[in-house]
Design a protein around this motif. Structure first.
Motif, mmCIF file in Angstrom:
data_model
loop_
_atom_site.group_PDB
_atom_site.id
_atom_site.type_symbol
_atom_site.label_atom_id
_atom_site.label_comp_id
_atom_site.label_asym_id
_atom_site.label_seq_id
_atom_site.Cartn_x
_atom_site.Cartn_y
_atom_site.Cartn_z
ATOM 1 N N PHE A 52 5.108 22.383 -2.496
ATOM 2 C CA PHE A 52 3.285 23.008 -2.297
ATOM 3 C C PHE A 52 3.697 22.373 -0.328
ATOM 4 N N HIS A 70 9.560 19.230 -4.554
ATOM 5 C CA HIS A 70 9.875 18.909 -3.235
ATOM 6 C C HIS A 70 8.859 17.296 -3.649
ATOM 7 N N CYS A 82 6.310 23.043 3.979
ATOM 8 C CA CYS A 82 6.984 21.990 3.249
ATOM 9 C C CYS A 82 7.898 23.632 2.065
ATOM 10 N N ASN A 103 8.543 12.570 3.068
ATOM 11 C CA ASN A 103 8.409 13.882 3.281
ATOM 12 C C ASN A 103 8.960 14.329 4.250
ATOM 13 N N THR A 156 2.506 5.843 -2.348
ATOM 14 C CA THR A 156 2.988 7.222 -2.151
ATOM 15 C C THR A 156 4.887 6.984 -2.514
ATOM 16 N N ALA A 176 6.960 15.004 -1.210
ATOM 17 C CA ALA A 176 5.127 14.130 -0.960
ATOM 18 C C ALA A 176 4.631 13.145 -1.010
ATOM 19 N N ASN A 177 4.730 13.252 -2.934
ATOM 20 C CA ASN A 177 3.992 11.396 -2.883
ATOM 21 C C ASN A 177 4.895 11.477 -4.251
ATOM 22 N N PRO A 187 -6.393 13.453 0.117
ATOM 23 C CA PRO A 187 -7.047 14.002 -0.995
ATOM 24 C C PRO A 187 -6.752 15.201 -1.440
ATOM 25 N N PHE A 201 5.875 10.517 6.431
ATOM 26 C CA PHE A 201 6.987 11.850 7.001
ATOM 27 C C PHE A 201 8.385 10.803 7.227
ATOM 28 N N LEU A 244 -4.268 20.661 6.402
ATOM 29 C CA LEU A 244 -2.589 20.341 6.683
ATOM 30 C C LEU A 244 -2.659 20.628 7.826
ATOM 31 N N ARG A 259 -2.032 5.667 10.429
ATOM 32 C CA ARG A 259 -1.593 4.416 9.642
ATOM 33 C C ARG A 259 -1.585 5.850 8.235
ATOM 34 N N TRP A 269 1.517 -1.099 0.221
ATOM 35 C CA TRP A 269 0.086 -0.281 -0.206
ATOM 36 C C TRP A 269 1.008 1.005 -0.055
HETATM 37 N N1 COA Z 1 -2.072 2.041 4.776
HETATM 38 C C1 COA Z 1 -3.127 1.092 4.309
HETATM 39 N N2 COA Z 1 -4.628 1.555 4.135
HETATM 40 C C2 COA Z 1 -4.428 3.391 3.988
HETATM 41 C C3 COA Z 1 -3.290 4.030 4.817
HETATM 42 C C4 COA Z 1 -2.132 3.141 4.746
HETATM 43 N N3 COA Z 1 -1.164 3.514 5.293
HETATM 44 N N4 COA Z 1 -3.791 5.329 4.687
HETATM 45 C C5 COA Z 1 -5.108 5.476 4.419
HETATM 46 N N5 COA Z 1 -5.444 4.073 4.539
HETATM 47 C C6 COA Z 1 -7.124 3.910 3.527
HETATM 48 C C7 COA Z 1 -7.849 4.564 3.671
HETATM 49 O O1 COA Z 1 -8.193 4.239 4.828
HETATM 50 C C8 COA Z 1 -8.879 4.282 2.910
HETATM 51 O O2 COA Z 1 -10.000 3.109 3.206
HETATM 52 P P1 COA Z 1 -11.168 3.294 2.536
HETATM 53 O O3 COA Z 1 -11.470 3.680 1.231
HETATM 54 O O4 COA Z 1 -11.766 2.038 3.405
HETATM 55 O O5 COA Z 1 -11.220 4.178 3.630
HETATM 56 C C9 COA Z 1 -7.860 3.939 1.991
HETATM 57 O O6 COA Z 1 -7.026 3.780 2.118
HETATM 58 C C10 COA Z 1 -7.470 5.177 0.545
HETATM 59 O O7 COA Z 1 -6.979 6.032 1.166
HETATM 60 P P2 COA Z 1 -7.270 7.971 0.434
HETATM 61 O O8 COA Z 1 -6.962 9.245 1.874
HETATM 62 O O9 COA Z 1 -8.162 8.449 -0.828
HETATM 63 O O10 COA Z 1 -6.013 7.157 -0.262
HETATM 64 P P3 COA Z 1 -4.619 8.332 -1.100
HETATM 65 O O11 COA Z 1 -5.076 7.770 -2.503
HETATM 66 O O12 COA Z 1 -5.457 9.657 -1.012
HETATM 67 O O13 COA Z 1 -3.517 7.920 -0.847
HETATM 68 C C11 COA Z 1 -2.057 9.701 0.686
HETATM 69 C C12 COA Z 1 -3.153 8.508 0.532
HETATM 70 C C13 COA Z 1 -2.030 10.681 1.901
HETATM 71 C C14 COA Z 1 -1.333 8.943 0.785
HETATM 72 C C15 COA Z 1 -2.690 10.907 -0.750
HETATM 73 O O14 COA Z 1 -3.577 11.462 -0.582
HETATM 74 C C16 COA Z 1 -1.007 11.956 -0.356
HETATM 75 O O15 COA Z 1 -0.237 11.846 -0.460
HETATM 76 N N6 COA Z 1 -2.264 12.967 -0.354
HETATM 77 C C17 COA Z 1 -0.876 14.383 0.160
HETATM 78 C C18 COA Z 1 0.370 14.172 0.724
HETATM 79 C C19 COA Z 1 0.764 15.301 2.072
HETATM 80 O O16 COA Z 1 -0.724 16.443 1.934
HETATM 81 N N7 COA Z 1 1.783 15.990 1.834
HETATM 82 C C20 COA Z 1 2.188 16.582 2.703
HETATM 83 C C21 COA Z 1 1.638 17.749 1.869
HETATM 84 S S1 COA Z 1 3.401 18.552 0.302
#
Ligand code: COA
Length: 330
Positions: A317, A257, A115, A287, A39, A259-260, A223, A160, A195, A154, A34
């Motif tokens: 960002f 940057h 960031c 990150n 990420t 982050a992902n 998201p 980070f 955030l 999680r 995952w």
């Molecule tokens: N392991 C397994 N499952 C996880 C998880 C983990 N570490 N973290 C979240 N999930 C689950 C969620 O609970 C969700 O489950 P559900 O569908 O049953 O509710 C599912 O995975 C999808 O979660 P979602 O948040 O929609 O995933 P995503 O594809 O958006 O990825 C991030 C999550 C955080 C990786 C992504 O949104 C991201 O990188 N965002 C920006 C990062 C950021 O803010 N960086 C800092 C600023 S620059």
């Protein structure tokens, strides 16, 4: 006469301890699969709690940057310290770093743009050099994000890492490694709640005898942040290129940057940068917020991914939201 600021030394440092995705599988309900696919992160460096603070990490990165510049701490006139995880709320991490470098009397201060902190500090360093052509500015960006991560959540704890990057900025005397050709910044305070670390400041003050709860740690609407990050980074990258009469083909390496990796891929695709021109090291560092860009620059230099003559585009960002973009000419 206008002064062209240059970066004459780069450095980076990360704590020895590495936490892999497999290590996190033992902590929260997650999997290497995952984390890697969502990420791009495989591991992150984390301090041993209580053993290293942000200024300790910055000290190592700063020593490397000073050595790279052929300078000593005594040559410095300013310290700008980009961080959202300072050693203490007060005094500034910049003052701790000044003490650890064995100097005194400098202008030393912290700057929090999350960031985007490195580019915000680099812009401030440009202003210092414009005010005083003899200024020798240490820009240190350092984070111990592990101290503000909820290790039971999680959705954030996998993202980070801790680390530090540094750069020494001066007026151009011919000894610079990279000219700062242009740098633009932006922000939007309407989106602070997407955030943030809610508690511990004046908005939700600490209470004597109070409990530490999840409000004291990084909270993230993943998201939504993802969407805004791609949109704003694309917009500011295109604005900077246009402002300088450059096409994306004129850029030799893109250092975004970290982050992902999916944010990086989406951004590169929208801007039109081919994957081979994008520097990525999020797999090894996670990150590291303000430290992400200077770690990436110093890492890229160490790997010879940046060579003299190359034109580098940086885009960041972060929380706030804040964003920025910069062109370096090596
Ligand atoms: N392991 C397994 N499952 C996880 C998880 C983990 N570490 N973290 C979240 N999930 C689950 C969620 O609970 C969700 O489950 P559900 O569908 O049953 O509710 C599912 O995975 C999808 O979660 P979602 O948040 O929609 O995933 P995503 O594809 O958006 O990825 C991030 C999550 C955080 C990786 C992504 O949104 C991201 O990188 N965002 C920006 C990062 C950021 O803010 N960086 C800092 C600023 S620059």
């Amino acid at each position: 006469m206008s002064i062209t600021p240059v970066i004459c030394g780069f450095g980076h440092y990360a704590p020895e301890k590495i936490v892999s995705n497999q290590d996190l599988e033992k902590l929260v309900d997650t999997s290497d699969e995952w984390i890697t696919t969502r990420t791009g992160i495989k591991q992150r460096h984390i301090v041993v709690p209580g053993e290293q603070s942000s200024s300790d990490l910055a000290l190592e990165a700063s020593k490397m940057a000073l050595a790279d510049a052929g300078l000593s701490p005594k040559d410095l006139t300013h310290i700008l310290f980009a961080t959202l995880t300072p050693d203490t709320y007060c005094p500034s991490a910049a003052c701790y770093l000044e003490q650890k470098l064995g100097v005194r009397g400098l202008m030393a201060m912290d700057l929090n743009a999350a960031c985007s902190g490195f580019l915000y500090s680099l812009q401030t360093a440009r202003a210092m050099v414009a005010l005083d052509p003899d200024a020798v500015v240490l820009v240190a960006a350092s984070e111990v994000l592990s101290s503000r991560v909820n290790w039971t959540d999680r959705s954030t704890c996998v993202l980070f890492g801790d680390g530090s990057g540094a750069a020494v900025v001066t007026a151009d005397t011919g000894a610079g490694k990279a000219q700062v050709l242009d740098l633009i910044l932006g922000s939007d305070g309407n989106l602070t709640d997407l955030l943030l670390i809610p508690a511990g400041g004046s908005r939700f003050p600490l209470e004597l005898g109070g409990t530490v709860d999840k409000e004291s740690y990084i909270q993230l609407n993943g998201p939504d942040v993802f969407k805004h990050a791609v949109r704003e980074m694309e917009a500011i990258t295109n604005t900077l290129l246009e402002k300088n009469g450059l096409a994306v083909e004129d850029i030799d390496l893109f250092v975004p940057h970290q982050a992902n990796v999916r944010i990086i891929d989406a951004l590169a695709k929208r801007v039109g940068v081919p994957p081979e021109k994008v520097f990525v090291n999020i797999d090894r560092y996670g990150n590291t917020s303000a430290a992400s860009v200077p770690i990436a620059l110093s890492d890229a230099l160490q790997q010879n991914a940046i060579q003299p003559g190359m034109r580098i585009l940086i885009t960041t960002f972060g929380a706030g939201f804040t964003w920025g973009s910069c062109i370096l000419q090596f």
